[in-house]
Scaffold this motif. Structure first.
Motif, PDB file in Angstrom:
ATOM      1  N   PHE A 368       0.848  -1.189   0.000  1.00 59.56           N
ATOM      2  CA  PHE A 368       0.000   0.000   0.000  1.00 59.56           C
ATOM      3  C   PHE A 368       0.886   1.242   0.000  1.00 59.56           C
ATOM      4  O   PHE A 368       1.740   1.422   0.870  1.00 59.56           O
ATOM      5  CB  PHE A 368      -0.899  -0.009   1.239  1.00 59.56           C
ATOM      6  CG  PHE A 368      -1.801   1.187   1.332  1.00 59.56           C
ATOM      7  CD1 PHE A 368      -2.886   1.327   0.478  1.00 59.56           C
ATOM      8  CD2 PHE A 368      -1.558   2.181   2.268  1.00 59.56           C
ATOM      9  CE1 PHE A 368      -3.722   2.431   0.562  1.00 59.56           C
ATOM     10  CE2 PHE A 368      -2.391   3.287   2.363  1.00 59.56           C
ATOM     11  CZ  PHE A 368      -3.474   3.412   1.510  1.00 59.56           C
ATOM     12  N   ASP A 369       0.704   2.101  -0.999  1.00 60.41           N
ATOM     13  CA  ASP A 369       1.483   3.340  -1.111  1.00 60.41           C
ATOM     14  C   ASP A 369       0.563   4.405  -1.682  1.00 60.41           C
ATOM     15  O   ASP A 369       0.552   4.667  -2.889  1.00 60.41           O
ATOM     16  CB  ASP A 369       2.702   3.124  -2.017  1.00 60.41           C
ATOM     17  CG  ASP A 369       3.704   4.276  -1.938  1.00 60.41           C
ATOM     18  OD1 ASP A 369       3.273   5.403  -1.626  1.00 60.41           O
ATOM     19  OD2 ASP A 369       4.896   4.048  -2.211  1.00 60.41           O
ATOM     20  N   ALA A 370      -0.236   4.998  -0.803  1.00 59.08           N
ATOM     21  CA  ALA A 370      -1.241   5.966  -1.239  1.00 59.08           C
ATOM     22  C   ALA A 370      -0.600   7.162  -1.931  1.00 59.08           C
ATOM     23  O   ALA A 370      -1.138   7.682  -2.928  1.00 59.08           O
ATOM     24  CB  ALA A 370      -2.068   6.420  -0.043  1.00 59.08           C
ATOM     25  N   GLN A 371       0.561   7.606  -1.443  1.00 63.85           N
ATOM     26  CA  GLN A 371       1.207   8.790  -2.021  1.00 63.85           C
ATOM     27  C   GLN A 371       1.640   8.532  -3.463  1.00 63.85           C
ATOM     28  O   GLN A 371       1.359   9.326  -4.360  1.00 63.85           O
ATOM     29  CB  GLN A 371       2.426   9.174  -1.178  1.00 63.85           C
ATOM     30  CG  GLN A 371       3.100  10.478  -1.604  1.00 63.85           C
ATOM     31  CD  GLN A 371       2.270  11.696  -1.245  1.00 63.85           C
ATOM     32  OE1 GLN A 371       1.741  11.767  -0.150  1.00 63.85           O
ATOM     33  NE2 GLN A 371       2.150  12.636  -2.174  1.00 63.85           N
ATOM     34  N   LEU A 372       2.296   7.391  -3.700  1.00 60.56           N
ATOM     35  CA  LEU A 372       2.805   7.083  -5.038  1.00 60.56           C
ATOM     36  C   LEU A 372       1.661   6.901  -6.033  1.00 60.56           C
ATOM     37  O   LEU A 372       1.656   7.501  -7.119  1.00 60.56           O
ATOM     38  CB  LEU A 372       3.668   5.824  -4.992  1.00 60.56           C
ATOM     39  CG  LEU A 372       4.177   5.290  -6.332  1.00 60.56           C
ATOM     40  CD1 LEU A 372       5.020   6.331  -7.047  1.00 60.56           C
ATOM     41  CD2 LEU A 372       4.960   4.003  -6.129  1.00 60.56           C
ATOM     42  N   PHE A 373       0.672   6.092  -5.678  1.00 56.53           N
ATOM     43  CA  PHE A 373      -0.438   5.847  -6.594  1.00 56.53           C
ATOM     44  C   PHE A 373      -1.270   7.115  -6.808  1.00 56.53           C
ATOM     45  O   PHE A 373      -1.720   7.382  -7.921  1.00 56.53           O
ATOM     46  CB  PHE A 373      -1.326   4.711  -6.064  1.00 56.53           C
ATOM     47  CG  PHE A 373      -0.783   3.341  -6.334  1.00 56.53           C
ATOM     48  CD1 PHE A 373      -1.065   2.688  -7.528  1.00 56.53           C
ATOM     49  CD2 PHE A 373       0.013   2.701  -5.408  1.00 56.53           C
ATOM     50  CE1 PHE A 373      -0.568   1.425  -7.793  1.00 56.53           C
ATOM     51  CE2 PHE A 373       0.517   1.427  -5.660  1.00 56.53           C
ATOM     52  CZ  PHE A 373       0.228   0.793  -6.851  1.00 56.53           C
ATOM     53  N   GLY A 374      -1.462   7.885  -5.746  1.00 58.73           N
ATOM     54  CA  GLY A 374      -2.237   9.118  -5.882  1.00 58.73           C
ATOM     55  C   GLY A 374      -1.547  10.137  -6.761  1.00 58.73           C
ATOM     56  O   GLY A 374      -2.178  10.768  -7.626  1.00 58.73           O
ATOM     57  N   ASP A 375      -0.240  10.316  -6.568  1.00 52.53           N
ATOM     58  CA  ASP A 375       0.504  11.277  -7.389  1.00 52.53           C
ATOM     59  C   ASP A 375       0.486  10.864  -8.857  1.00 52.53           C
ATOM     60  O   ASP A 375       0.308  11.708  -9.744  1.00 52.53           O
ATOM     61  CB  ASP A 375       1.948  11.382  -6.899  1.00 52.53           C
ATOM     62  CG  ASP A 375       2.065  12.108  -5.567  1.00 52.53           C
ATOM     63  OD1 ASP A 375       1.085  12.770  -5.178  1.00 52.53           O
ATOM     64  OD2 ASP A 375       3.132  12.001  -4.929  1.00 52.53           O
ATOM     65  N   ALA A 376       0.690   9.558  -9.122  1.00 48.37           N
ATOM     66  CA  ALA A 376       0.690   9.090 -10.514  1.00 48.37           C
ATOM     67  C   ALA A 376      -0.673   9.293 -11.155  1.00 48.37           C
ATOM     68  O   ALA A 376      -0.773   9.787 -12.289  1.00 48.37           O
ATOM     69  CB  ALA A 376       1.094   7.611 -10.553  1.00 48.37           C
ATOM     70  N   SER A 377      -1.725   8.933 -10.445  1.00 49.93           N
ATOM     71  CA  SER A 377      -3.070   9.054 -11.009  1.00 49.93           C
ATOM     72  C   SER A 377      -3.437  10.504 -11.279  1.00 49.93           C
ATOM     73  O   SER A 377      -3.967  10.842 -12.353  1.00 49.93           O
ATOM     74  CB  SER A 377      -4.081   8.426 -10.039  1.00 49.93           C
ATOM     75  OG  SER A 377      -5.400   8.574 -10.528  1.00 49.93           O
ATOM     76  N   ASN A 378      -3.165  11.383 -10.340  1.00 47.98           N
ATOM     77  CA  ASN A 378      -3.531  12.790 -10.513  1.00 47.98           C
ATOM     78  C   ASN A 378      -2.706  13.476 -11.586  1.00 47.98           C
ATOM     79  O   ASN A 378      -3.120  14.514 -12.123  1.00 47.98           O
ATOM     80  CB  ASN A 378      -3.372  13.540  -9.188  1.00 47.98           C
ATOM     81  CG  ASN A 378      -4.392  13.097  -8.150  1.00 47.98           C
ATOM     82  OD1 ASN A 378      -5.457  12.588  -8.498  1.00 47.98           O
ATOM     83  ND2 ASN A 378      -4.064  13.281  -6.874  1.00 47.98           N
ATOM     84  N   SER A 379      -1.544  12.907 -11.902  1.00 54.61           N
ATOM     85  CA  SER A 379      -0.673  13.509 -12.922  1.00 54.61           C
ATOM     86  C   SER A 379      -0.828  12.857 -14.286  1.00 54.61           C
ATOM     87  O   SER A 379      -0.169  13.277 -15.247  1.00 54.61           O
ATOM     88  CB  SER A 379       0.793  13.411 -12.475  1.00 54.61           C
ATOM     89  OG  SER A 379       0.991  14.020 -11.214  1.00 54.61           O
ATOM     90  N   GLY A 380      -1.668  11.833 -14.389  1.00 62.71           N
ATOM     91  CA  GLY A 380      -1.803  11.122 -15.654  1.00 62.71           C
ATOM     92  C   GLY A 380      -0.551  10.366 -16.032  1.00 62.71           C
ATOM     93  O   GLY A 380      -0.212  10.262 -17.215  1.00 62.71           O
ATOM     94  N   LEU A 381       0.155   9.807 -15.031  1.00 60.85           N
ATOM     95  CA  LEU A 381       1.408   9.094 -15.264  1.00 60.85           C
ATOM     96  C   LEU A 381       1.276   7.649 -14.815  1.00 60.85           C
ATOM     97  O   LEU A 381       0.458   7.314 -13.959  1.00 60.85           O
ATOM     98  CB  LEU A 381       2.556   9.746 -14.485  1.00 60.85           C
ATOM     99  CG  LEU A 381       2.913  11.189 -14.822  1.00 60.85           C
ATOM    100  CD1 LEU A 381       3.966  11.700 -13.851  1.00 60.85           C
ATOM    101  CD2 LEU A 381       3.405  11.311 -16.259  1.00 60.85           C
ATOM    102  N   MET A 382       2.110   6.797 -15.377  1.00 60.11           N
ATOM    103  CA  MET A 382       2.233   5.441 -14.881  1.00 60.11           C
ATOM    104  C   MET A 382       3.196   5.435 -13.690  1.00 60.11           C
ATOM    105  O   MET A 382       3.975   6.368 -13.496  1.00 60.11           O
ATOM    106  CB  MET A 382       2.759   4.511 -15.974  1.00 60.11           C
ATOM    107  CG  MET A 382       1.815   4.371 -17.169  1.00 60.11           C
ATOM    108  SD  MET A 382       0.234   3.562 -16.771  1.00 60.11           S
ATOM    109  CE  MET A 382      -0.866   4.982 -16.623  1.00 60.11           C
ATOM    110  N   ILE A 383       3.134   4.367 -12.893  1.00 55.72           N
ATOM    111  CA  ILE A 383       3.959   4.297 -11.685  1.00 55.72           C
ATOM    112  C   ILE A 383       5.437   4.428 -12.017  1.00 55.72           C
ATOM    113  O   ILE A 383       6.183   5.149 -11.351  1.00 55.72           O
ATOM    114  CB  ILE A 383       3.699   2.980 -10.930  1.00 55.72           C
ATOM    115  CG1 ILE A 383       2.253   2.908 -10.444  1.00 55.72           C
ATOM    116  CG2 ILE A 383       4.673   2.822  -9.767  1.00 55.72           C
ATOM    117  CD1 ILE A 383       1.860   3.996  -9.469  1.00 55.72           C
TER     118      ILE A 383
END
Length: 427
Positions: A368-383
């Motif tokens: 679980f890494d809410a920061q990493l997944f949230g930042d990627a999703s909000n930026s339209g980026l892959m992990i």
């Protein structure tokens, strides 16, 4: 294949194509989304292949033309994946050529096809090459019709098995992150292996692929499923949105302006088309259980079930495993990904306890890494774009190797979360 010279047994003839044969190119269907790398020793063959790469029938083919022969190819692929097709020009004699091909075989992916363009009109050599797995042997000089015709005979044969592999991702429960993993895995496959990949978002009302790739095309999978009479390779090409050099997407409309009730076979024509037009197709299947989702999963080559470590997910995952075993008795069991593992203060079922009734090892355990997944999703980026060095990005890379058959799941150590997967193949 160029015509073969008749021997005393009147069996074969190796010769350049005639003017009449060049007209055959007009009957060649557009080639699918494949990667073709060529290694040329002479300017004549290189110019022919350059003209082929510009032909409209190869518009979807990713072509790379290099100087050098078989050994140059062997050296290059010692540290990278081989494409769908290798075209190799050689002026070596039979014994030297077979030795060179032996070196190439050591670094060549098992599903890569190889075409050899030689300068020796030798039926014995032709037979030896075919016997050793070479798809075709052509004698220089070759024409555009020769080259494109050979590629077509390998990848567009209507009687051949479908070219592409279909990988379906489905969640054991809503909200477990199956869509996010599907999108990231499709992107990783296209980037790691330079493989032409199609991502199809089958969650028409609520799909998120367009958000994750920051790409909102006007058309997508809805046009394909609601207009089956129009569906062909040309129509599919119009509906695909380009996400990266090797990744295209059939986006969901993500609108509620109509009902999305489908017959059981609604998506099967789409699967047939995409299989013949790309080596890898990743399906983002919504968490539903009805006739069409059952048939889509039954028709898939590989199924990845994403679950989080709680009781409802365990029950649903066990039901999916048991049901899919009955629907696909001759196929391998689905792959299991445990996602969102290690949420603070959330009671979880241990990995060993979760997997024991399923009889499988997880092919990935995603922390679980809410920061990493949230930042990627909000930026339209892959992990891997957001943080390529993160453990999650490494796990997704390994997952891409496993679902494409380039690696196998290795038995997990029982202590900790280290050693989640082993790769039994080169990257």
């Amino acid at each position: 294949m160029a015509n073969l010279d008749y021997t005393q047994e009147q069996e074969f003839q190796l010769a350049p194509s005639t003017e009449g044969e060049r007209g055959d190119i007009e009957r060649v269907r557009p080639l699918p989304r494949i990667s073709v790398h060529a290694f040329c020793e002479t300017d004549g063959v290189m110019r022919t292949l350059e003209r082929c790469a510009q032909d409209r029938r190869m518009a979807r083919v990713h072509t790379r033309i290099n100087n050098g022969g078989v050994l140059a190819a062997a050296n290059m692929y010692g540290s990278s994946s081989t494409p769908n097709l290798l075209i190799l020009e050689t002026s070596r004699n039979a014994d030297s050529l077979m030795a060179d091909l032996g070196q190439l075989a050591e670094v060549c992916d098992p599903d890569t096809r190889v075409v050899v363009i030689g300068h020796v009109n030798d039926v014995t050599l032709y037979r030896d090459l075919i016997r050793n797995g070479i798809s075709e042997y052509m004698v220089a000089p070759v024409s555009m019709a020769d080259v494109i015709g050979v590629i077509s005979s390998i990848f567009v044969d209507p009687d051949a098995e479908p070219l592409g592999k279909v990988i379906s991702f489905v969640g054991a429960k809503g909200g477990v992150g199956s869509s996010t993993l599907a999108h990231n895995c499709a992107w990783s496959i296209s980037e790691l292996f330079d493989s032409e990949t199609i991502l199809a978002d089958l969650d028409l009302p609520f799909g998120t692929a367009n958000l994750d790739f920051n790409n909102d095309p006007a058309q997508g999978i809805a046009e394909a499923v609601f207009s089956p009479d129009r569906l062909d390779e040309v129509f599919l090409d119009r509906l695909l949105a380009k996400c990266s050099e090797h990744l295209s997407m059939l986006a969901a409309p993500s609108m509620l302006d109509r009902n999305y009730d489908f017959a059981g076979d609604a998506f099967l024509p789409i699967l047939d088309i995409v299989q013949r037009n790309a080596p890898v197709t990743v399906l983002d299947v919504p968490h539903l259980w009805n006739d069409w989702t059952r048939k889509v999963l039954s028709a898939s080559d590989e199924i990845v079930i994403t679950a989080t470590p709680d009781l409802a997910n365990l029950r649903n995952t066990k039901n999916l495993f048991d049901t899919l075993a009955k629907l696909r008795p001759n196929d391998t069991p689905p792959l299991l990904v445990l996602n969102q593992v290690g949420v603070a203060k959330r009671p979880e079922i241990g990995v060993d306890i979760f997997c024991e009734p399923l009889g499988v090892e997880p092919c990935a355990i995603i922390p679980f890494d809410a920061q990493l997944f949230g930042d990627a999703s909000n930026s339209g980026l892959m992990i891997a774009e957001a943080n390529a060095k993160s453990p999650v990005a490494e796990s997704l890379s390994q997952l891409a190797h496993i679902v494409t058959g380039r690696a196998e799941v290795k038995k997990r150590r029982k202590s900790g979360l280290g050693g989640l997967m082993g790769l039994l193949g080169r990257k």
